[in-house]
Motif scaffolding. Structure first.
Motif, short mmCIF file in Angstrom:
data_model
loop_
_atom_site.label_atom_id
_atom_site.label_comp_id
_atom_site.label_asym_id
_atom_site.label_seq_id
_atom_site.Cartn_x
_atom_site.Cartn_y
_atom_site.Cartn_z
N THR A 213 58.75 30.72 24.71
CA THR A 213 57.33 30.39 24.82
C THR A 213 56.91 29.91 26.20
O THR A 213 55.85 30.31 26.71
N THR A 214 57.69 29.05 26.83
CA THR A 214 57.28 28.47 28.10
C THR A 214 57.78 29.25 29.31
O THR A 214 57.54 28.83 30.45
N GLU A 215 58.42 30.39 29.08
CA GLU A 215 58.79 31.23 30.22
C GLU A 215 57.53 31.84 30.84
O GLU A 215 56.55 32.15 30.14
N ILE A 216 57.56 32.06 32.14
CA ILE A 216 56.42 32.64 32.84
C ILE A 216 56.41 34.15 32.59
O ILE A 216 57.33 34.86 32.99
N ALA A 217 55.35 34.61 31.93
CA ALA A 217 55.24 36.04 31.62
C ALA A 217 54.78 36.84 32.83
O ALA A 217 55.14 38.01 32.99
N GLY A 218 53.98 36.23 33.67
CA GLY A 218 53.44 36.91 34.83
C GLY A 218 52.36 36.05 35.46
O GLY A 218 52.21 34.86 35.14
N GLU A 219 51.60 36.66 36.33
CA GLU A 219 50.52 35.96 37.03
C GLU A 219 49.20 36.66 36.79
O GLU A 219 49.16 37.87 36.50
N VAL A 220 48.11 35.93 36.90
CA VAL A 220 46.78 36.48 36.71
C VAL A 220 46.54 37.58 37.75
O VAL A 220 46.71 37.37 38.95
N THR A 221 46.18 38.77 37.27
CA THR A 221 45.93 39.89 38.17
C THR A 221 44.55 39.77 38.81
O THR A 221 43.70 38.98 38.36
N ALA A 222 44.32 40.58 39.82
CA ALA A 222 43.01 40.58 40.48
C ALA A 222 41.92 40.98 39.50
O ALA A 222 40.81 40.41 39.51
N LYS A 223 42.20 41.96 38.65
CA LYS A 223 41.21 42.41 37.65
C LYS A 223 40.88 41.28 36.68
O LYS A 223 39.71 41.02 36.38
N ALA A 224 41.92 40.60 36.16
CA ALA A 224 41.69 39.50 35.22
C ALA A 224 40.96 38.36 35.91
O ALA A 224 40.10 37.69 35.29
N ALA A 225 41.27 38.11 37.17
CA ALA A 225 40.58 37.05 37.91
C ALA A 225 39.09 37.34 38.01
O ALA A 225 38.24 36.45 37.84
N ALA A 226 38.75 38.60 38.26
CA ALA A 226 37.34 38.98 38.38
C ALA A 226 36.60 38.82 37.05
O ALA A 226 35.42 38.46 37.02
N GLU A 227 37.30 39.05 35.94
CA GLU A 227 36.66 38.96 34.63
C GLU A 227 36.54 37.53 34.11
O GLU A 227 35.64 37.21 33.33
N THR A 228 37.46 36.66 34.52
CA THR A 228 37.52 35.32 33.94
C THR A 228 37.06 34.21 34.88
O THR A 228 36.68 33.13 34.41
N GLY A 229 37.12 34.44 36.19
CA GLY A 229 36.86 33.37 37.16
C GLY A 229 38.11 32.61 37.55
O GLY A 229 38.04 31.70 38.38
N LEU A 230 39.26 32.96 36.96
CA LEU A 230 40.52 32.31 37.33
C LEU A 230 41.00 32.81 38.69
O LEU A 230 40.55 33.86 39.18
N ALA A 231 41.91 32.10 39.28
CA ALA A 231 42.47 32.50 40.56
C ALA A 231 43.60 33.50 40.35
O ALA A 231 44.49 33.27 39.52
N ALA A 232 43.55 34.60 41.07
CA ALA A 232 44.65 35.55 41.00
C ALA A 232 45.94 34.86 41.42
O ALA A 232 45.95 34.02 42.33
N GLY A 233 47.03 35.21 40.74
CA GLY A 233 48.32 34.62 41.06
C GLY A 233 48.67 33.38 40.24
O GLY A 233 49.78 32.85 40.35
N THR A 234 47.75 32.90 39.38
CA THR A 234 48.04 31.72 38.55
C THR A 234 49.10 32.07 37.51
O THR A 234 48.97 33.07 36.80
N PRO A 235 50.15 31.26 37.36
CA PRO A 235 51.19 31.55 36.37
C PRO A 235 50.66 31.49 34.93
O PRO A 235 49.84 30.61 34.60
N VAL A 236 51.14 32.40 34.10
CA VAL A 236 50.77 32.47 32.68
C VAL A 236 52.05 32.45 31.87
O VAL A 236 52.94 33.29 32.08
N ILE A 237 52.18 31.50 30.95
CA ILE A 237 53.37 31.46 30.09
C ILE A 237 53.26 32.50 28.99
O ILE A 237 52.17 33.05 28.72
N ALA A 238 54.37 32.77 28.32
CA ALA A 238 54.37 33.77 27.24
C ALA A 238 53.47 33.37 26.09
O ALA A 238 52.88 34.21 25.42
N GLY A 239 53.35 32.06 25.83
CA GLY A 239 52.48 31.58 24.76
C GLY A 239 53.11 31.74 23.39
O GLY A 239 54.29 32.11 23.25
N THR A 240 52.30 31.52 22.34
CA THR A 240 52.86 31.52 20.99
C THR A 240 51.74 31.64 19.96
O THR A 240 50.56 31.82 20.31
#
Length: 497
Positions: A213-240
Motif C-alpha cells: 500500500t505505501t510503496e510509491i506507484a509513480g509520480e503525477v504526470t504533466a497531464k494529470a497535473a494540468a487536470e487536477t492542479g497538482l504539481a507534476a512529479g509529486t509521489p503517489v502511493i499505491a493506495g488501498t
C-alpha cells in the motif's frame, strides 16, 4: 509547510483532506454522487464521473480553500470503494461502468460454477476465501460469459483505486490487500497473482502490478497535473480500499485490534497475527508485510438509512436535516422499537450468511408504530447483523481485544449505542472521524518516510468510549433470537420472490 493529500471515493460520497506533518487538518472537501442500480442485484459507478471526476473536484477545492502551493504537497494517497471490477482499454479508458463490491450480486451463477469446479475447501485453502459476491474473479467471468464483446476489448481488469492511480501516474498497480479480494486469482501464500484458478477467467497480463500500500506507484504526470492542479512529479502511493484506509485512520494496526466502520455498509477489519481461514469471513494480507486481516461486512447499512430517508421523509428538502430529524425520532422510540425486528437484507447479505437472495423484512408491525419506531428498528437490525458477525469471529477462534468505531454513522448516537447494547461490546471513538481520506493522507506521509506507523495515535487521539448498557441485554438477547429465526424460517421463501 509540508502537506499530504488524501482522497477517498465512497459509495455515495467522496471526501478529501489536506493535512500537515503533525496531522492537523488544513482543508476538507466532499462531493456526493449516485450509486447506479440498473436492475435488482446490480450496483455500479460511472468511473469517469464518479471516481476520476470526484478526485479532480476535491483536489481543486482543497487547493483553492487552503491557498496551498501544490509543490508543498509531498505525497498523495488515494483509496476507493472495493473490490470493484472495471475493464479498460489500452489507454486506460473505461469500457463500461465499474461493477461494485459485494453489494453487486450479478455473478451468483459464476460463483456457483467456479465453486463446483474447484471445490470450496480447495479454494478456501489456496486463496484464503470462499467465493462470494465480494470476489472479483467471478465478476470477470460474468463479463466473459454475458458481455463477450466487452471482455474481448479489455486490455486490463482493474479496481477503483487502480483507476485513480493510473490517471495520476500512468501506472496500473493494486495493493496486496485489494488483490486479496480478487479471488481466485491471487495467492496469499505466494503474495502474487496465481494462474492456478485463472483458467477461463483471464490471463495475468490483464491484471495490475501488485505492490504494498505505501510503496510509491509513480509520480503525477504533466497531464494529470494540468487536470487536477497538482504539481507534476509529486509521489503517489499505491493506495488501498477505503475500509483499510479508514482502519488506519483510527489506529487499527496491531493483532486483536478491530475497526467497525459505519458507512454505506458496515465493514469490519480485524488485524490478526496469522492467516485466518473461515468460509464465513474474508481474508487478505494486511497493508504491511507480515500482517494479516480478517474482514466482514453487511450489504446494506448507511445505504439502508439513505433509502428510508429518501422514501419516508419527503418533508425535508435537505438530506442532512432529514437524517437528523429521523435520528431524533428514533431516539424517542425505546430500545427494541416497541417489538419491531428488522432484517437489513435489502440488497442480499454478505457475511456471515453470503446469501444474495436474502430479503429485507420489518417484523411485528401494528397500528401503534411510528416512523421513528420503524427507523429505530432498521438501525437495530443493522446492530443485530453486526452481532451475528461478531459471533462468527468468536466461533472462528479469532480474538478481538479492542474495537474502534469510525465513519459517518458514529454521529448517530442511537445507532452507535444500540450496536454496543445488542452486541455487548464497547466501542472507542477517535477525535477525527472523517475516515478513509485522513487515513490516505497518513499512509502517503508513511510512504515517503515522514512518519512512522505508531504516529497515527498522535495524529488522531481517543475521544470517547461507548459501553453496552446491561439493563437492555435481556431484551436484545430475545430479539436477536427472533432476528436469527426470521432468516432461517423464511430463507426458502426469499429465494422464490
Amino acid at each position: 509547510m509540508s502537506l499530504y493529500l488524501g482522497i477517498d471515493i465512497g459509495t455515495f460520497e467522496s471526501k478529501g483532506v489536506l493535512v500537515d506533518g503533525s496531522g492537523e487538518i488544513v482543508a476538507t472537501a466532499a462531493h456526493q454522487h449516485k450509486m447506479l442500480v440498473p436492475q435488482p442485484g446490480w450496483a455500479e459507478h460511472d468511473a469517469e464521473a464518479d471516481w476520476w471526476g470526484d478526485f479532480k473536484r476535491l483536489t481543486q477545492s482543497l487547493l483553492a480553500q487552503s491557498n496551498a502551493d501544490p509543490k508543498s504537497i509531498k505525497a498523495i494517497g488515494a483509496s476507493a470503494i472495493g473490490p470493484c471490477m472495471l475493464p479498460v482499454d489500452k489507454a486506460g479508458n473505461p469500457l463500461m461502468n465499474g461493477v461494485l463490491y459485494g453489494v453487486d450480486t450479478r455473478a451468483a451463477e459464476e460463483i456457483r460454477a467456479l465453486t463446483a469446479e474447484y471445490g470450496e475447501a480447495v479454494l478456501l485453502s489456496e486463496t484464503g476465501n470462499a467465493l462470494t459476491s465480494q470476489s472479483v474473479g467471478p465478476k470477470i467471468q460474468w463479463l466473459k460469459n454475458k458481455r463477450p464483446e466487452l471482455y474481448a476489448k479489455a486490455d486490463k481488469f482493474i479496481t477503483s483505486t487502480t483507476f485513480i492511480v493510473h490517471r495520476l501516474t500512468g501506472k496500473h498497480v493494486i495493493d496486496h490487500y485489494s488483490a486479496g479480494s480478487w479471488q481466485p486469482l491471487y495467492s496469499p501464500a505466494e503474495e502474487k497473482w496465481s494462474p492456478r484458478f485463472a483458467k477461463g477467467i483471464c490471463s495475468q497480463d490483464k491484471l495490475a502490478d501488485v505492490m504494498w500500500t505505501t510503496e510509491i506507484a509513480g509520480e503525477v504526470t504533466a497531464k494529470a497535473a494540468a487536470e487536477t492542479g497538482l504539481a507534476a512529479g509529486t509521489p503517489v502511493i499505491a493506495g488501498t480500499i477505503d475500509a483499510a484506509a479508514e482502519a488506519v485512520s483510527v489506529g487499527v494496526l496491531a493483532p486483536g485490534q478491530m475497526m467497525l466502520m459505519y458507512g454505506s455498509t458496515i465493514f469490519i477489519i480485524l488485524v490478526t497475527a496469522a492467516r485466518g481461514q473461515d468460509a464465513r469471513l474474508w481474508y487478505a494480507p494486511w497493508l504491511f508485510p507480515g500482517q494479516h486481516a480478517s474482514m466482514s461486512g453487511l450489504a446494506t447499512s448507511g445505504t439502508l438509512t439513505h433509502w428510508f430517508r429518501d422514501q419516508f421523509s419527503h418533508e425535508f428538502t435537505d438530506a442532512k436535516q432529514g437524517a437528523i430529524a429521523l435520528a431524533q425520532e428514533a431516539a424517542l422510540s425505546p430500545p427494541g422499537a416497541k417489538g419491531l425486528v428488522a432484517l437489513p437484507y435489502f440488497s442480499g447479505e454478505r457475511t456471515p450468511i453470503h446469501d444474495p437472495d436474502a430479503k429485507g423484512m420489518i417484523f411485528g408491525l401494528n397500528l401503534t408504530h411510528t416512523r421513528g419506531d420503524v427507523y429505530r428498528s432498521l438501525l437495530e437490525g443493522i446492530g443485530h447483523g453486526t452481532r451475528h458477525v461478531m459471533e462468527t469471529y468468536a466461533n472462528a477462534g479469532q480474538q478481538v481485544s479492542h474495537i474502534e468505531a469510525v465513519g459517518g454513522g458514529t454521529n448517530n448516537d442511537v445507532w452507535l449505542q444500540a450496536t454496543s447494547d445488542i452486541g455487548g461490546f464497547a466501542q472507542a471513538v477517535r477525535a477525527k472521524t472523517m475516515g478513509a481520506s485522513y487515513g490516505d493522507a497518513f499512509l502517503a506521509a508513511l510512504g515517503v518516510g515522514a512518519v512512522k506507523a505508531s504516529d497515527i495515535n498522535e495524529w488522531n487521539k481517543a475521544a470517547r468510549n461507548v459501553a453496552p448498557n446491561p439493563a437492555v441485554k435481556p431484551l436484545y438477547d430475545r430479539q436477536h433470537a427472533t432476528f436469527r429465526a426470521l432468516y432461517e424460517r423464511n430463507r426458502d421463501l426469499m429465494r422464490s420472490v
